[in-house]
Design a protein around this motif. Structure first.
Motif, PDB file in Angstrom:
ATOM      1  N   ILE A  97       0.853  -1.183   0.000  1.00 44.36           N
ATOM      2  CA  ILE A  97       0.000   0.000   0.000  1.00 44.36           C
ATOM      3  C   ILE A  97       0.893   1.238   0.000  1.00 44.36           C
ATOM      4  O   ILE A  97       1.709   1.425   0.906  1.00 44.36           O
ATOM      5  CB  ILE A  97      -0.920   0.018   1.231  1.00 44.36           C
ATOM      6  CG1 ILE A  97      -1.886  -1.172   1.177  1.00 44.36           C
ATOM      7  CG2 ILE A  97      -1.701   1.332   1.292  1.00 44.36           C
ATOM      8  CD1 ILE A  97      -2.747  -1.308   2.413  1.00 44.36           C
ATOM      9  N   VAL A  98       0.751   2.058  -1.014  1.00 43.10           N
ATOM     10  CA  VAL A  98       1.558   3.275  -1.139  1.00 43.10           C
ATOM     11  C   VAL A  98       0.812   4.475  -0.546  1.00 43.10           C
ATOM     12  O   VAL A  98       1.407   5.348   0.066  1.00 43.10           O
ATOM     13  CB  VAL A  98       1.900   3.532  -2.622  1.00 43.10           C
ATOM     14  CG1 VAL A  98       2.695   4.827  -2.787  1.00 43.10           C
ATOM     15  CG2 VAL A  98       2.688   2.351  -3.196  1.00 43.10           C
ATOM     16  N   GLU A  99      -0.488   4.491  -0.726  1.00 42.56           N
ATOM     17  CA  GLU A  99      -1.299   5.603  -0.200  1.00 42.56           C
ATOM     18  C   GLU A  99      -2.693   5.064   0.133  1.00 42.56           C
ATOM     19  O   GLU A  99      -3.282   4.338  -0.664  1.00 42.56           O
ATOM     20  CB  GLU A  99      -1.393   6.726  -1.238  1.00 42.56           C
ATOM     21  CG  GLU A  99      -2.087   7.972  -0.743  1.00 42.56           C
ATOM     22  CD  GLU A  99      -2.028   9.119  -1.763  1.00 42.56           C
ATOM     23  OE1 GLU A  99      -1.386   8.941  -2.816  1.00 42.56           O
ATOM     24  OE2 GLU A  99      -2.627  10.175  -1.495  1.00 42.56           O
ATOM     25  N   ALA A 100      -3.182   5.416   1.305  1.00 42.44           N
ATOM     26  CA  ALA A 100      -4.529   4.993   1.718  1.00 42.44           C
ATOM     27  C   ALA A 100      -5.284   6.214   2.222  1.00 42.44           C
ATOM     28  O   ALA A 100      -4.832   6.883   3.158  1.00 42.44           O
ATOM     29  CB  ALA A 100      -4.448   3.925   2.796  1.00 42.44           C
ATOM     30  N   LEU A 101      -6.404   6.516   1.603  1.00 44.15           N
ATOM     31  CA  LEU A 101      -7.223   7.658   2.001  1.00 44.15           C
ATOM     32  C   LEU A 101      -8.420   7.124   2.788  1.00 44.15           C
ATOM     33  O   LEU A 101      -9.237   6.374   2.247  1.00 44.15           O
ATOM     34  CB  LEU A 101      -7.680   8.431   0.762  1.00 44.15           C
ATOM     35  CG  LEU A 101      -6.531   8.948  -0.115  1.00 44.15           C
ATOM     36  CD1 LEU A 101      -7.080   9.608  -1.369  1.00 44.15           C
ATOM     37  CD2 LEU A 101      -5.665   9.925   0.659  1.00 44.15           C
ATOM     38  N   THR A 102      -8.505   7.493   4.050  1.00 45.86           N
ATOM     39  CA  THR A 102      -9.525   6.924   4.926  1.00 45.86           C
ATOM     40  C   THR A 102     -10.429   8.020   5.502  1.00 45.86           C
ATOM     41  O   THR A 102     -10.141   9.207   5.383  1.00 45.86           O
ATOM     42  CB  THR A 102      -8.875   6.145   6.085  1.00 45.86           C
ATOM     43  OG1 THR A 102      -8.097   7.059   6.879  1.00 45.86           O
ATOM     44  CG2 THR A 102      -7.971   5.044   5.563  1.00 45.86           C
ATOM     45  N   PHE A 103     -11.503   7.589   6.141  1.00 44.61           N
ATOM     46  CA  PHE A 103     -12.403   8.516   6.827  1.00 44.61           C
ATOM     47  C   PHE A 103     -12.990   7.811   8.048  1.00 44.61           C
ATOM     48  O   PHE A 103     -12.931   6.580   8.172  1.00 44.61           O
ATOM     49  CB  PHE A 103     -13.510   9.028   5.901  1.00 44.61           C
ATOM     50  CG  PHE A 103     -14.481   7.974   5.438  1.00 44.61           C
ATOM     51  CD1 PHE A 103     -14.178   7.142   4.385  1.00 44.61           C
ATOM     52  CD2 PHE A 103     -15.727   7.823   6.057  1.00 44.61           C
ATOM     53  CE1 PHE A 103     -15.067   6.168   3.941  1.00 44.61           C
ATOM     54  CE2 PHE A 103     -16.632   6.866   5.623  1.00 44.61           C
ATOM     55  CZ  PHE A 103     -16.295   6.042   4.560  1.00 44.61           C
ATOM     56  N   ASP A 104     -13.543   8.611   8.937  1.00 44.03           N
ATOM     57  CA  ASP A 104     -14.165   8.090  10.156  1.00 44.03           C
ATOM     58  C   ASP A 104     -15.602   7.669   9.833  1.00 44.03           C
ATOM     59  O   ASP A 104     -16.443   8.527   9.528  1.00 44.03           O
ATOM     60  CB  ASP A 104     -14.142   9.177  11.234  1.00 44.03           C
ATOM     61  CG  ASP A 104     -14.805   8.715  12.525  1.00 44.03           C
ATOM     62  OD1 ASP A 104     -15.155   7.523  12.634  1.00 44.03           O
ATOM     63  OD2 ASP A 104     -14.960   9.561  13.441  1.00 44.03           O
ATOM     64  N   PRO A 105     -15.922   6.369   9.902  1.00 40.91           N
ATOM     65  CA  PRO A 105     -17.276   5.936   9.541  1.00 40.91           C
ATOM     66  C   PRO A 105     -18.299   6.147  10.655  1.00 40.91           C
ATOM     67  O   PRO A 105     -19.502   6.004  10.422  1.00 40.91           O
ATOM     68  CB  PRO A 105     -17.085   4.440   9.276  1.00 40.91           C
ATOM     69  CG  PRO A 105     -16.002   4.039  10.232  1.00 40.91           C
ATOM     70  CD  PRO A 105     -15.069   5.225  10.307  1.00 40.91           C
ATOM     71  N   ALA A 106     -17.843   6.469  11.865  1.00 42.10           N
ATOM     72  CA  ALA A 106     -18.755   6.511  13.013  1.00 42.10           C
ATOM     73  C   ALA A 106     -19.938   7.474  12.822  1.00 42.10           C
ATOM     74  O   ALA A 106     -21.092   7.099  13.105  1.00 42.10           O
ATOM     75  CB  ALA A 106     -17.972   6.859  14.281  1.00 42.10           C
ATOM     76  N   PRO A 107     -19.707   8.719  12.330  1.00 43.95           N
ATOM     77  CA  PRO A 107     -20.867   9.611  12.169  1.00 43.95           C
ATOM     78  C   PRO A 107     -21.918   9.057  11.204  1.00 43.95           C
ATOM     79  O   PRO A 107     -23.129   9.230  11.430  1.00 43.95           O
ATOM     80  CB  PRO A 107     -20.238  10.897  11.618  1.00 43.95           C
ATOM     81  CG  PRO A 107     -18.813  10.850  12.074  1.00 43.95           C
ATOM     82  CD  PRO A 107     -18.437   9.406  12.040  1.00 43.95           C
ATOM     83  N   PHE A 108     -21.463   8.376  10.128  1.00 48.58           N
ATOM     84  CA  PHE A 108     -22.412   7.806   9.176  1.00 48.58           C
ATOM     85  C   PHE A 108     -23.160   6.625   9.794  1.00 48.58           C
ATOM     86  O   PHE A 108     -24.362   6.481   9.638  1.00 48.58           O
ATOM     87  CB  PHE A 108     -21.675   7.355   7.912  1.00 48.58           C
ATOM     88  CG  PHE A 108     -21.000   8.470   7.186  1.00 48.58           C
ATOM     89  CD1 PHE A 108     -21.733   9.458   6.572  1.00 48.58           C
ATOM     90  CD2 PHE A 108     -19.624   8.545   7.129  1.00 48.58           C
ATOM     91  CE1 PHE A 108     -21.120  10.503   5.916  1.00 48.58           C
ATOM     92  CE2 PHE A 108     -18.993   9.577   6.477  1.00 48.58           C
ATOM     93  CZ  PHE A 108     -19.746  10.561   5.858  1.00 48.58           C
TER      94      PHE A 108
END
Length: 279
Positions: A97-108
């Protein structure tokens, strides 16, 4: 009398609208491989010839890393892969993995769970593990599936949040997109109604753009090939966007050219024309 429509093939003349391409981004399911998941010999040879001509061939797919790498190796692509609809940039050999773009799923999750109490909620992590509250067979979505309570799932950094509901087969889940002001979203109805949520403003095109920047390539000298709604951004972004002949009219509307309907053969047509243009 039965009327038949002549099969459409890629027109090599459209290659004259861009400089010789430096990169070709290819969707996997329905584009590189048909439903059986087998990479055909013709397209393997066309990829090898293209790379020998100096063109980088990159897979750009909604599949997770865990299900993209086997396809890349079958196609003998040793280089770059854009996975999870643009959230992951990786290499196939070695799998990195060279780049991983993530987000916080908790609010959804906190907003969706009360609205869809019978749904299956799955958070895909950067390694392609599908963390889910109800066990299911991952298939092309992801090879590794891990069942756990929702309170643990909501703590995992997500590259994708997938929601599936058998109770919404008629109306689907598309009505939730505008209501909840979600990030990058794909939705539809197959065996179940599904909603696929990714990081904001992240898609196949945005990661291919990032890859071009990383490699010093000109985005205007790119070709992308795809067939689905999650391919429209990259078809529109590329110097030359090519839709499969099997794509819907809506998807075709984002492309500059059309290739034949058969997955694999349609890709081979484009790549063979690129190699021929080099000679």
């Amino acid at each position: 009398m039965t009327l038949t429509t002549p099969e459409q093939h890629f027109d090599p003349a459209v290659l004259g609208t861009i400089e010789f391409p430096q990169l070709i981004g290819i969707d996997v399911d329905g584009t590189l491989v048909p439903g059986d998941g087998v990479v055909r010999h013709r397209v393997i040879q066309a990829i090898a010839d293209c790379e020998a001509a100096g063109v980088r061939v990159v897979l750009a797919t909604g599949r997770s890393l865990s299900t993209t790498t086997p396809i890349a190796r079958a196609a003998r692509i040793d280089g770059w892969m854009v996975c999870s609809n643009g959230s992951i940039l990786a290499t196939s050999t070695p799998e990195t993995i060279v780049e991983a773009l993530t987000f916080d799923p908790a609010p959804f999750l906190d907003r969706m769970i009360p609205l869809l109490p019978g749904a299956i909620f799955t958070v895909e992590d950067a390694w392609g593990v599908m963390n889910t509250n109800v066990a299911f067979r991952g298939g092309a979505l992801g090879m590794a599936v891990r069942e756990m309570p929702l309170e643990q799932i909501r703590e995992i950094e997500a590259v994708r949040l997938v929601i599936r509901s058998e109770e919404h087969m008629e109306q689907g889940l598309g009505h939730l997109v505008e209501e909840l002001d979600l990030h990058e979203v794909q939705f539809g109805i197959a065996k179940v109604a599904w909603l696929d949520i990714g990081p904001k403003e992240v898609n196949k095109a945005s990661m291919l753009e990032s890859l071009c920047h990383r490699l010093g390539l000109d985005p205007a000298r790119t070709i992308t090939i795809g067939d689905g709604s999650n391919d429209t951004r990259m078809l529109e972004w590329a110097g030359l966007g090519v839709a499969m002949g099997s794509a819907s009219d809506e998807v075709r509307g984002y492309a500059n050219a059309i290739t034949s309907e058969e997955a694999g053969d349609g890709v081979a047509e484009v790549l063979e024309a690129v190699v021929a243009a080099r000679r």
